[in-house]
Design an enzyme around this catalytic site. Structure first.
Site, short mmCIF file in Angstrom:
data_model
loop_
_atom_site.label_atom_id
_atom_site.label_comp_id
_atom_site.label_asym_id
_atom_site.label_seq_id
_atom_site.Cartn_x
_atom_site.Cartn_y
_atom_site.Cartn_z
N ARG A 204 -19.80 3.53 -6.61
CA ARG A 204 -20.06 4.36 -7.81
C ARG A 204 -19.69 3.60 -9.08
O ARG A 204 -20.36 3.72 -10.10
CB ARG A 204 -19.28 5.68 -7.72
N VAL B 245 0.83 -1.21 0.00
CA VAL B 245 0.00 0.00 0.00
C VAL B 245 0.87 1.26 0.00
O VAL B 245 0.67 2.17 -0.82
CB VAL B 245 -0.97 -0.01 1.22
N ARG C 141 -10.73 -7.40 8.63
CA ARG C 141 -9.91 -6.26 9.07
C ARG C 141 -9.78 -6.28 10.60
O ARG C 141 -8.74 -5.91 11.14
CB ARG C 141 -10.53 -4.95 8.59
N ALA D 23 -16.19 4.62 -3.76
CA ALA D 23 -15.72 4.58 -5.16
C ALA D 23 -16.15 3.25 -5.80
O ALA D 23 -16.56 3.21 -6.97
CB ALA D 23 -14.20 4.72 -5.21
N ARG D 24 -16.04 2.17 -5.00
CA ARG D 24 -16.46 0.86 -5.52
C ARG D 24 -17.95 0.89 -5.83
O ARG D 24 -18.39 0.38 -6.87
CB ARG D 24 -16.15 -0.23 -4.50
N HIS E 230 -15.26 1.22 7.96
CA HIS E 230 -14.58 0.69 6.77
C HIS E 230 -14.32 -0.78 7.11
O HIS E 230 -13.25 -1.14 7.60
CB HIS E 230 -13.28 1.45 6.50
P1 NAD Z 1 2.52 -4.90 3.78
O1 NAD Z 1 2.73 -6.07 4.69
O2 NAD Z 1 2.80 -5.06 2.34
O3 NAD Z 1 3.36 -3.66 4.31
C1 NAD Z 1 3.31 -3.20 5.63
C2 NAD Z 1 4.60 -2.45 5.89
O4 NAD Z 1 4.51 -1.84 7.19
C3 NAD Z 1 5.84 -3.35 5.90
O5 NAD Z 1 6.78 -2.87 4.97
C4 NAD Z 1 6.34 -3.26 7.34
O6 NAD Z 1 7.76 -3.33 7.44
C5 NAD Z 1 5.80 -1.90 7.76
N1 NAD Z 1 5.70 -1.75 9.21
C6 NAD Z 1 5.08 -2.60 10.07
N2 NAD Z 1 5.19 -2.11 11.33
C7 NAD Z 1 5.87 -0.95 11.25
C8 NAD Z 1 6.29 0.01 12.22
N3 NAD Z 1 6.02 -0.14 13.52
N4 NAD Z 1 6.97 1.09 11.78
C9 NAD Z 1 7.24 1.25 10.47
N5 NAD Z 1 6.88 0.38 9.51
C10 NAD Z 1 6.20 -0.71 9.91
O7 NAD Z 1 0.99 -4.44 4.01
P2 NAD Z 1 0.11 -3.55 3.00
O8 NAD Z 1 -0.60 -4.43 2.06
O9 NAD Z 1 0.98 -2.45 2.49
O10 NAD Z 1 -1.00 -2.96 4.02
C11 NAD Z 1 -0.66 -1.97 4.97
C12 NAD Z 1 -1.90 -1.59 5.77
O11 NAD Z 1 -2.86 -0.93 4.91
C13 NAD Z 1 -2.66 -2.80 6.35
O12 NAD Z 1 -3.10 -2.51 7.66
C14 NAD Z 1 -3.85 -2.96 5.41
O13 NAD Z 1 -4.93 -3.63 5.99
C15 NAD Z 1 -4.15 -1.50 5.13
N6 NAD Z 1 -5.03 -1.24 3.98
C16 NAD Z 1 -5.97 -0.29 4.16
C17 NAD Z 1 -6.85 0.00 3.13
C18 NAD Z 1 -7.90 1.05 3.36
O14 NAD Z 1 -8.85 1.19 2.56
N7 NAD Z 1 -7.81 1.82 4.42
C19 NAD Z 1 -6.74 -0.67 1.89
C20 NAD Z 1 -5.73 -1.62 1.74
C21 NAD Z 1 -4.87 -1.91 2.81
#
Ligand code: NAD
Length: 312
Positions: free
Chosen positions: A153, A11, A86, A150-151, A175
């Site tokens: 829409r 992300v 989640r 967005a999904r 969410h």
């Molecule tokens: P990922 O595992 O690919 O990456 C997570 C990153 O966070 C890793 O690189 C890790 O090293 C880093 N990290 C973990 N703890 C840390 C800390 N204390 N300090 C600094 N870095 C740290 O995961 P992702 O797929 O990138 O997802 C990240 C987050 O985004 C998840 O919680 C996921 O559920 C969320 N997400 C939210 C939405 C939304 O609509 N809000 C959509 C997709 C994903």
């Protein structure tokens, strides 16, 4: 503007690309506890920047490197594995937010900074970040159901053969699995969805609406099953939110926030006007009794989850 992104996984990296492509940042600072990963991402993105806007992209290995950032985007933490909800991430990511937010706050100007929270479970993470940061609620903003809306829409656009840009329809609440569609206030152009359906002789019965709600709630699960994680949609949402804030657009978006909380004192998504000061106003849309009940249930679930992590 100097913008920091904390957590450069799937992300965070996609968000960095989307932020770079807005052209709104002159510098993007990447931090991840896995330095090797964030340094590689900064290298790669820096090369991409040579084809577009002149943005300085740096990776830093401590929080001093984020000094001067006016917006900090937090996308760190565990993501959902196939079959996980989640809420299953609650404990792990509460620890991540509790680790990151104090370090961020020690290095930014509290009078100016805005936090954009992406980490799931989103609404509880917004409440935690708000409590830990001591920032005004208006400046701790979760992407909330911007992506879910967005999904919605996109699906409605195909169903009704009208551009998503002419559709004002919102997903509200958590969410997460208890999100709900606010059909009562949905509008196409300047007319209600029901009037639009009558005029265009489009049939959108309750059963179809229920199927659409199910598809919206399950979109992330489908994507995770197919590609392991979701990143493009949320990156688009963050870039859109950034445009709202940096350009002081005062657009209505469904972000999650503790500002003008309406139900049970929880952060959850409602239509909100967002500009350079963050959340400006919360709009209370028209809802029928079923929708109000669903929203109340969503608020109760967020409250319960927040109370669970607060007790630990
Ligand atoms: P990922 O595992 O690919 O990456 C997570 C990153 O966070 C890793 O690189 C890790 O090293 C880093 N990290 C973990 N703890 C840390 C800390 N204390 N300090 C600094 N870095 C740290 O995961 P992702 O797929 O990138 O997802 C990240 C987050 O985004 C998840 O919680 C996921 O559920 C969320 N997400 C939210 C939405 C939304 O609509 N809000 C959509 C997709 C994903």
């Amino acid at each position: 503007m100097k913008i920091a992104i904390i957590g450069i996984g799937s992300v965070g990296a996609a968000v960095a690309t989307a932020v770079k492509n807005t052209g709104l940042a002159h510098e993007i600072v990447l931090y991840d506890r896995d330095n090797v990963r964030s340094r590689a991402a900064a290298e790669d993105l820096g090369h991409a920047a040579a084809f577009s806007f002149d943005v300085k992209i740096t990776s830093v290995n401590n929080y001093r490197g984020i000094r001067g950032c006016e917006i900090v985007i937090i996308a760190a933490g565990a993501n959902q594995k196939p079959g996980q909800t989640r809420t299953d991430l609650l404990d792990a990511n509460a620890s991540v937010i509790s680790d990151i937010v104090p370090r961020v706050m020690a290095n930014v100007d509290p009078k100016n900074v805005k936090l954009i929270i992406v980490t799931n479970p989103l609404d509880v993470m917004v409440m935690l970040a708000h409590r830990i940061s001591h920032l005004p609620a208006a400046r701790v903003i979760g992407t909330g159901t911007m992506l879910d809306s967005a999904r919605l829409r996109t699906i409605l656009s195909r169903q009704l053969s009208v551009s998503p840009q002419s559709i004002n329809a919102y997903v509200l609440g958590e969410h997460g699995d208890s999100s709900m569609i606010n059909w009562s206030s949905a509008a196409i152009g300047a007319i209600s969805l029901d009037d639009f359906c009558r005029q265009t002789k489009t049939h959108l019965p309750k059963s179809t609406r229920a199927t659409i709600e199910h598809r919206v709630q399950n979109a992330a699960y489908e994507i995770i099953r197919g590609r392991g994680a979701t990143w493009d949609g949320i990156a688009g949402a963050v870039a859109d939110l950034l445009r709202c804030i940096v350009n002081d657009e005062r657009r209505i978006v469904t972000v999650s926030s503790m500002a003008n909380v309406t139900r049970d004192g929880v952060a959850m998504s409602m239509p909100r006007i967002v500009g350079c000061d963050g959340v400006i106003t919360t709009i209370i849309p028209k809802m029928d009794r079923t929708e109000s009940a669903k929203l109340r249930r969503s608020a109760r679930i967020i409250r319960h989850n927040f109370d669970c992590v607060s007790k630990r």
